[in-house]
Design a protein around this motif. Sequence first.
Motif, PDB file in Angstrom:
ATOM      1  N   VAL A  89       7.497  68.827  36.932  1.00  0.00           N
ATOM      2  CA  VAL A  89       8.117  67.498  36.845  1.00  0.00           C
ATOM      3  C   VAL A  89       8.859  67.314  35.522  1.00  0.00           C
ATOM      4  O   VAL A  89      10.017  66.880  35.493  1.00  0.00           O
ATOM      5  CB  VAL A  89       7.066  66.378  37.050  1.00  0.00           C
ATOM      6  CG1 VAL A  89       7.688  65.011  36.758  1.00  0.00           C
ATOM      7  CG2 VAL A  89       6.537  66.410  38.479  1.00  0.00           C
ATOM      8  N   THR A  90       8.211  67.636  34.416  1.00  0.00           N
ATOM      9  CA  THR A  90       8.861  67.433  33.111  1.00  0.00           C
ATOM     10  C   THR A  90      10.068  68.354  32.942  1.00  0.00           C
ATOM     11  O   THR A  90      11.069  67.964  32.324  1.00  0.00           O
ATOM     12  CB  THR A  90       7.874  67.660  31.959  1.00  0.00           C
ATOM     13  OG1 THR A  90       7.227  68.933  32.132  1.00  0.00           O
ATOM     14  CG2 THR A  90       6.831  66.564  31.918  1.00  0.00           C
ATOM     15  N   ALA A  91      10.000  69.567  33.504  1.00  0.00           N
ATOM     16  CA  ALA A  91      11.138  70.486  33.422  1.00  0.00           C
ATOM     17  C   ALA A  91      12.323  69.940  34.208  1.00  0.00           C
ATOM     18  O   ALA A  91      13.482  70.029  33.769  1.00  0.00           O
ATOM     19  CB  ALA A  91      10.749  71.863  33.944  1.00  0.00           C
ATOM     20  N   VAL A  92      12.056  69.352  35.361  1.00  0.00           N
ATOM     21  CA  VAL A  92      13.118  68.775  36.195  1.00  0.00           C
ATOM     22  C   VAL A  92      13.731  67.555  35.515  1.00  0.00           C
ATOM     23  O   VAL A  92      14.959  67.392  35.477  1.00  0.00           O
ATOM     24  CB  VAL A  92      12.565  68.408  37.588  1.00  0.00           C
ATOM     25  CG1 VAL A  92      13.573  67.573  38.363  1.00  0.00           C
ATOM     26  CG2 VAL A  92      12.222  69.673  38.369  1.00  0.00           C
ATOM     27  N   VAL A  93      12.889  66.699  34.966  1.00  0.00           N
ATOM     28  CA  VAL A  93      13.394  65.514  34.254  1.00  0.00           C
ATOM     29  C   VAL A  93      14.249  65.943  33.060  1.00  0.00           C
ATOM     30  O   VAL A  93      15.314  65.370  32.794  1.00  0.00           O
ATOM     31  CB  VAL A  93      12.232  64.611  33.793  1.00  0.00           C
ATOM     32  CG1 VAL A  93      12.733  63.501  32.867  1.00  0.00           C
ATOM     33  CG2 VAL A  93      11.525  64.007  35.003  1.00  0.00           C
ATOM     34  N   ASN A  94      13.811  66.975  32.354  1.00  0.00           N
ATOM     35  CA  ASN A  94      14.581  67.494  31.226  1.00  0.00           C
ATOM     36  C   ASN A  94      15.938  68.017  31.677  1.00  0.00           C
ATOM     37  O   ASN A  94      16.962  67.797  31.013  1.00  0.00           O
ATOM     38  CB  ASN A  94      13.796  68.618  30.542  1.00  0.00           C
ATOM     39  CG  ASN A  94      14.452  69.097  29.267  1.00  0.00           C
ATOM     40  OD1 ASN A  94      14.636  68.337  28.319  1.00  0.00           O
ATOM     41  ND2 ASN A  94      14.808  70.372  29.221  1.00  0.00           N
ATOM     42  N   ALA A  95      15.969  68.689  32.827  1.00  0.00           N
ATOM     43  CA  ALA A  95      17.236  69.188  33.379  1.00  0.00           C
ATOM     44  C   ALA A  95      18.190  68.034  33.667  1.00  0.00           C
ATOM     45  O   ALA A  95      19.389  68.106  33.356  1.00  0.00           O
ATOM     46  CB  ALA A  95      16.974  69.991  34.652  1.00  0.00           C
ATOM     47  N   MET A  96      17.659  66.961  34.241  1.00  0.00           N
ATOM     48  CA  MET A  96      18.492  65.800  34.575  1.00  0.00           C
ATOM     49  C   MET A  96      19.043  65.137  33.319  1.00  0.00           C
ATOM     50  O   MET A  96      20.205  64.736  33.272  1.00  0.00           O
ATOM     51  CB  MET A  96      17.681  64.795  35.398  1.00  0.00           C
ATOM     52  CG  MET A  96      17.220  65.319  36.744  1.00  0.00           C
ATOM     53  SD  MET A  96      16.247  64.113  37.699  1.00  0.00           S
ATOM     54  CE  MET A  96      17.559  63.071  38.356  1.00  0.00           C
ATOM     55  N   LYS A 151      19.848  68.646  43.048  1.00  0.00           N
ATOM     56  CA  LYS A 151      18.735  69.582  43.223  1.00  0.00           C
ATOM     57  C   LYS A 151      17.473  69.078  42.531  1.00  0.00           C
ATOM     58  O   LYS A 151      16.350  69.313  43.010  1.00  0.00           O
ATOM     59  CB  LYS A 151      19.116  70.963  42.695  1.00  0.00           C
ATOM     60  CG  LYS A 151      20.267  71.627  43.437  1.00  0.00           C
ATOM     61  CD  LYS A 151      19.957  71.790  44.927  1.00  0.00           C
ATOM     62  CE  LYS A 151      21.088  72.513  45.651  1.00  0.00           C
ATOM     63  NZ  LYS A 151      20.842  72.580  47.119  1.00  0.00           N
ATOM     64  N   ALA A 152      17.654  68.391  41.427  1.00  0.00           N
ATOM     65  CA  ALA A 152      16.499  67.836  40.713  1.00  0.00           C
ATOM     66  C   ALA A 152      15.821  66.754  41.552  1.00  0.00           C
ATOM     67  O   ALA A 152      14.584  66.710  41.641  1.00  0.00           O
ATOM     68  CB  ALA A 152      16.941  67.266  39.366  1.00  0.00           C
ATOM     69  N   CYS A 153      16.616  65.897  42.166  1.00  0.00           N
ATOM     70  CA  CYS A 153      16.040  64.853  43.026  1.00  0.00           C
ATOM     71  C   CYS A 153      15.300  65.476  44.213  1.00  0.00           C
ATOM     72  O   CYS A 153      14.225  64.998  44.601  1.00  0.00           O
ATOM     73  CB  CYS A 153      17.141  63.911  43.518  1.00  0.00           C
ATOM     74  SG  CYS A 153      17.758  62.763  42.265  1.00  0.00           S
ATOM     75  N   VAL A 181      16.976  56.922  38.903  1.00  0.00           N
ATOM     76  CA  VAL A 181      17.831  55.729  38.982  1.00  0.00           C
ATOM     77  C   VAL A 181      19.087  55.913  38.133  1.00  0.00           C
ATOM     78  O   VAL A 181      20.195  55.538  38.542  1.00  0.00           O
ATOM     79  CB  VAL A 181      17.055  54.469  38.557  1.00  0.00           C
ATOM     80  CG1 VAL A 181      17.979  53.254  38.491  1.00  0.00           C
ATOM     81  CG2 VAL A 181      15.905  54.208  39.534  1.00  0.00           C
ATOM     82  N   SER A 182      18.943  56.517  36.964  1.00  0.00           N
ATOM     83  CA  SER A 182      20.104  56.785  36.111  1.00  0.00           C
ATOM     84  C   SER A 182      21.102  57.702  36.813  1.00  0.00           C
ATOM     85  O   SER A 182      22.320  57.528  36.689  1.00  0.00           O
ATOM     86  CB  SER A 182      19.657  57.426  34.792  1.00  0.00           C
ATOM     87  OG  SER A 182      18.900  56.525  34.022  1.00  0.00           O
ATOM     88  N   ALA A 183      20.585  58.681  37.556  1.00  0.00           N
ATOM     89  CA  ALA A 183      21.456  59.587  38.313  1.00  0.00           C
ATOM     90  C   ALA A 183      22.238  58.812  39.375  1.00  0.00           C
ATOM     91  O   ALA A 183      23.432  59.062  39.590  1.00  0.00           O
ATOM     92  CB  ALA A 183      20.635  60.691  38.964  1.00  0.00           C
ATOM     93  N   GLU A 194      19.893  62.212  48.080  1.00  0.00           N
ATOM     94  CA  GLU A 194      18.711  62.887  47.558  1.00  0.00           C
ATOM     95  C   GLU A 194      17.914  61.975  46.616  1.00  0.00           C
ATOM     96  O   GLU A 194      16.683  62.043  46.577  1.00  0.00           O
ATOM     97  CB  GLU A 194      19.106  64.182  46.844  1.00  0.00           C
ATOM     98  CG  GLU A 194      19.717  65.236  47.751  1.00  0.00           C
ATOM     99  CD  GLU A 194      18.801  65.620  48.912  1.00  0.00           C
ATOM    100  OE1 GLU A 194      17.569  65.547  48.769  1.00  0.00           O
ATOM    101  OE2 GLU A 194      19.325  65.987  49.981  1.00  0.00           O
ATOM    102  N   ALA A 195      18.606  61.141  45.875  1.00  0.00           N
ATOM    103  CA  ALA A 195      17.914  60.207  44.975  1.00  0.00           C
ATOM    104  C   ALA A 195      17.143  59.157  45.776  1.00  0.00           C
ATOM    105  O   ALA A 195      16.013  58.805  45.421  1.00  0.00           O
ATOM    106  CB  ALA A 195      18.918  59.535  44.045  1.00  0.00           C
ATOM    107  N   CYS A 196      17.735  58.668  46.850  1.00  0.00           N
ATOM    108  CA  CYS A 196      17.035  57.722  47.728  1.00  0.00           C
ATOM    109  C   CYS A 196      15.763  58.358  48.288  1.00  0.00           C
ATOM    110  O   CYS A 196      14.698  57.721  48.329  1.00  0.00           O
ATOM    111  CB  CYS A 196      17.945  57.293  48.879  1.00  0.00           C
ATOM    112  SG  CYS A 196      19.297  56.189  48.435  1.00  0.00           S
ATOM    113  N   ARG A 197      15.870  59.609  48.704  1.00  0.00           N
ATOM    114  CA  ARG A 197      14.709  60.322  49.247  1.00  0.00           C
ATOM    115  C   ARG A 197      13.620  60.477  48.177  1.00  0.00           C
ATOM    116  O   ARG A 197      12.434  60.330  48.456  1.00  0.00           O
ATOM    117  CB  ARG A 197      15.118  61.691  49.784  1.00  0.00           C
ATOM    118  CG  ARG A 197      16.000  61.646  51.012  1.00  0.00           C
ATOM    119  CD  ARG A 197      16.362  63.048  51.507  1.00  0.00           C
ATOM    120  NE  ARG A 197      15.187  63.741  52.031  1.00  0.00           N
ATOM    121  CZ  ARG A 197      14.676  64.849  51.519  1.00  0.00           C
ATOM    122  NH1 ARG A 197      15.212  65.401  50.434  1.00  0.00           N
ATOM    123  NH2 ARG A 197      13.624  65.416  52.047  1.00  0.00           N
TER     124      ARG A 197
END
Length: 226
Positions: free
Chosen positions: A65-72, A84-86, A113-115, A128-131
Amino acid sequence: NKDESHDAIMFVQRPGAPVRDVVTTMWANEEDGGVQMLGCSALELAATEAGSSEEAIATVALLGVTAVVNAMKNHPNEPAVQEKACSALMAMAPADGVREVSFAASGAISTVVSAMQAHVSDATVQKEACRALRGIVSKGGAERATVVASVSGFTALVNSMGAHPHDKEVQREACTAMEVLTSFRDAYLPELHEQTETLLQLAAEKFPEDCLEPTLAIRSRLNADG
């Protein structure tokens, strides 16, 4: 540097690569959008392959999770990374609250939400963000629904519908996410505005098979609360 990037890209795509190694590679190449995008895809696959076991998914999510958030956060202007992160966060969402996994504390909710806000015209990111928001709230209940609303997540869902009125998938995913968001009576949500009412009505009329049922539920709940 190009060789190192190529090696990292090849590694995160390797079938069966251990989650810890994928995450380590993502952190070591955090400025490389290609590594981040493919790393997120690898984490999504690992979480999906964990099946329905929250504990098994948590094994992925504890590091992922933290790696994905960092990528975003490092690649806010790259739609492919955000998409892909979402998807990865959606796959890891069942682990929210298991062991030390927290989608709120990690910043995952606000980053999704920022995305949505940054890529409102990109239908794939919106879908993907909605999902992802739906998955997070489905697991976290009223508390997570309140967090989503507090970081303008409800507004982002409404804006997503407004920006893509002819896209069935966006309309369906936004409506479904909103239906889950409004299903918890204890959640603190914004009042139903005229714009939201209109968008829900349009979605129900244009895509009745996908949107009629959820929009009726959303309007009933929000109007009742009002």
